[in-house]
Scaffold this motif. Structure first.
Motif, short mmCIF file in Angstrom:
data_model
loop_
_atom_site.label_atom_id
_atom_site.label_comp_id
_atom_site.label_asym_id
_atom_site.label_seq_id
_atom_site.Cartn_x
_atom_site.Cartn_y
_atom_site.Cartn_z
N LEU A 71 0.84 -1.20 0.00
CA LEU A 71 0.00 0.00 0.00
C LEU A 71 0.87 1.25 0.00
O LEU A 71 1.82 1.37 0.77
CB LEU A 71 -0.90 0.01 1.24
CG LEU A 71 -1.80 1.25 1.41
CD1 LEU A 71 -2.87 1.29 0.31
CD2 LEU A 71 -2.46 1.24 2.79
N ALA A 72 0.56 2.20 -0.87
CA ALA A 72 1.21 3.50 -0.89
C ALA A 72 0.26 4.53 -0.28
O ALA A 72 -0.95 4.48 -0.51
CB ALA A 72 1.58 3.91 -2.31
N THR A 73 0.80 5.45 0.51
CA THR A 73 -0.02 6.48 1.11
C THR A 73 0.61 7.85 0.89
O THR A 73 1.82 7.99 0.79
CB THR A 73 -0.21 6.26 2.63
OG1 THR A 73 1.05 6.44 3.30
CG2 THR A 73 -0.77 4.88 2.93
N VAL A 74 -0.26 8.86 0.81
CA VAL A 74 0.16 10.26 0.76
C VAL A 74 -0.68 11.00 1.80
O VAL A 74 -1.91 10.99 1.73
CB VAL A 74 -0.04 10.89 -0.62
CG1 VAL A 74 0.36 12.37 -0.61
CG2 VAL A 74 0.77 10.14 -1.68
N THR A 75 -0.01 11.64 2.76
CA THR A 75 -0.70 12.32 3.84
C THR A 75 -0.37 13.81 3.81
O THR A 75 0.80 14.19 3.88
CB THR A 75 -0.29 11.75 5.21
OG1 THR A 75 -0.59 10.36 5.25
CG2 THR A 75 -1.04 12.45 6.34
N VAL A 76 -1.40 14.64 3.69
CA VAL A 76 -1.23 16.08 3.80
C VAL A 76 -1.30 16.45 5.28
O VAL A 76 -2.25 16.07 5.97
CB VAL A 76 -2.31 16.84 3.02
CG1 VAL A 76 -2.24 18.33 3.31
CG2 VAL A 76 -2.17 16.58 1.53
N THR A 77 -0.30 17.16 5.75
CA THR A 77 -0.29 17.57 7.15
C THR A 77 0.46 18.88 7.29
O THR A 77 1.23 19.28 6.41
CB THR A 77 0.37 16.49 8.03
OG1 THR A 77 0.35 16.92 9.40
CG2 THR A 77 1.82 16.27 7.63
N HIS A 78 0.21 19.57 8.40
CA HIS A 78 0.94 20.80 8.73
C HIS A 78 1.95 20.56 9.85
O HIS A 78 2.75 21.45 10.14
CB HIS A 78 -0.03 21.89 9.16
CG HIS A 78 -0.85 22.46 8.04
ND1 HIS A 78 -0.32 23.31 7.09
CD2 HIS A 78 -2.15 22.30 7.71
CE1 HIS A 78 -1.26 23.65 6.23
NE2 HIS A 78 -2.38 23.06 6.58
N HIS A 79 1.89 19.39 10.48
CA HIS A 79 2.68 19.18 11.69
C HIS A 79 3.47 17.88 11.59
O HIS A 79 2.90 16.81 11.38
CB HIS A 79 1.76 19.13 12.92
CG HIS A 79 0.88 20.34 13.05
ND1 HIS A 79 1.37 21.57 13.40
CD2 HIS A 79 -0.46 20.48 12.85
CE1 HIS A 79 0.37 22.43 13.43
NE2 HIS A 79 -0.74 21.80 13.09
N LEU A 80 4.78 17.96 11.78
CA LEU A 80 5.62 16.78 11.74
C LEU A 80 5.27 15.79 12.85
O LEU A 80 5.48 14.58 12.69
CB LEU A 80 7.10 17.17 11.87
CG LEU A 80 7.86 17.41 10.55
CD1 LEU A 80 7.23 18.53 9.74
CD2 LEU A 80 9.33 17.69 10.82
N GLU A 81 4.72 16.29 13.95
CA GLU A 81 4.35 15.41 15.06
C GLU A 81 3.28 14.40 14.67
O GLU A 81 3.10 13.39 15.36
CB GLU A 81 3.87 16.24 16.26
CG GLU A 81 4.93 17.12 16.89
CD GLU A 81 5.15 18.44 16.15
OE1 GLU A 81 5.99 19.23 16.59
OE2 GLU A 81 4.47 18.67 15.12
N GLU A 82 2.58 14.66 13.58
CA GLU A 82 1.51 13.78 13.14
C GLU A 82 2.00 12.64 12.25
O GLU A 82 1.19 11.78 11.88
CB GLU A 82 0.45 14.60 12.38
CG GLU A 82 -0.22 15.65 13.26
CD GLU A 82 -1.12 16.59 12.48
OE1 GLU A 82 -1.85 17.36 13.13
OE2 GLU A 82 -1.09 16.57 11.22
#
Length: 276
Positions: A208-219
């Motif tokens: 499985l490949a995933t792409v996650t949009v986030t503003h915080h590296l902690e996530e």
């Protein structure tokens, strides 16, 4: 003689996603949203997509989800090139999770997951045989929320809803899972539950490949392997996380001094006073 527009090269063999010389312009204002993007996502890679508000992250994710076409360049998703494929069939093979997803609040979690089989908002009961229903239960277990099966979606916490929506997206057995700010408005315990769930998901589904949009590296879970940083519609840097998620690159991306640390696979970043 007129200068010929350069044609995009061939897609990467076996890639989940290939973008070649991709640009997106807003026709009404001729504003450049994305400019000359080259990017390849391969099976088993887990990408973080970061950038300031307005950098083009949502537009880029919409291209990957076959929800729009580029103005110029080539986008190939799961072996099919946008513009040469029925996008309705292609979208059925892509998992897309966003906190803005419309879900009837009175549906229980198991039913919400079932609707992922048909890609509908409301359940189509005739389409769900015993095997499909059992699969929905298994996915709730995989996301560690099987106790929510009979609980109305509307009374679940933000973190529980996020995991329910991921389980729903997995009903179609996608090769690509897109997550648009799945941690939005989560408290600390809910965030950590979701990080752990994403880590287990990556370990249990090696292709499985995933792409996650986030503003915080902690996530970011320890499973995140790559990162792409956008600034004003252009790729600032991309590659393995150890190379892309550095203070130097994040400072350039967000326009202020940022320090980055990593411990036991988890990231955090902070910004000191400018000029201090």
């Amino acid at each position: 003689m007129t200068e010929e527009t350069p044609q995009p090269g061939p897609a990467a063999p076996g890639a989940v996603v290939t973008l070649r010389q991709v640009s997106v312009r807003r026709y009404t204002t001729d504003q450049v949203i994305l400019d000359d993007i080259d990017w390849t996502v391969r099976p088993g890679e887990h990408w973080a997509l970061l950038g300031a508000n307005g950098a083009g992250k949502t537009t880029l994710l919409r291209l990957l989800g076959a929800l729009m076409h580029p103005t110029t360049g080539a986008v190939e998703v799961l072996g099919s090139r946008l513009g040469r494929v029925d996008v309705r069939e292609l979208r059925a093979r892509i998992g897309h999770v966003t906190s803005a997803q419309r879900v009837p609040q009175d549906l229980d979690a198991h039913t919400v997951v079932l609707t992922g089989h048909t890609g509908t908002v409301q359940p189509l009961w005739r389409m769900y045989d015993e095997q499909v229903r059992q699969r929905a239960h298994e996915l709730l277990g995989e996301l560690d929320i099987k106790e929510l099966a009979d609980r109305p979606y509307g009374v679940c916490s933000g973190g529980q809803r996020a995991r329910i929506l991921i389980a729903r997206a997995l009903m179609a057995e996608p090769a690509l899972l897109l997550l648009d700010e799945p941690f939005n408005a989560l408290d600390l315990p809910s965030r950590e539950d979701l990080v752990e769930a994403m880590h287990r998901l990556a370990e249990g589904r090696p292709r499985l490949a995933t792409v996650t949009v986030t503003h915080h590296l902690e996530e970011l879970s320890p499973a995140v392997s790559h990162a792409l940083l956008l600034r004003e519609g252009r790729v600032l840097t991309q590659g393995p996380v150890d190379e892309a998620l550095t203070g130097t690159w994040l400072t350039a991306c967000f326009g202020r001094p940022i320090a980055v640390n990593r411990h036991e696979g988890r990231w955090w970043a902070y910004s000191g006073r400018q000029g201090s």
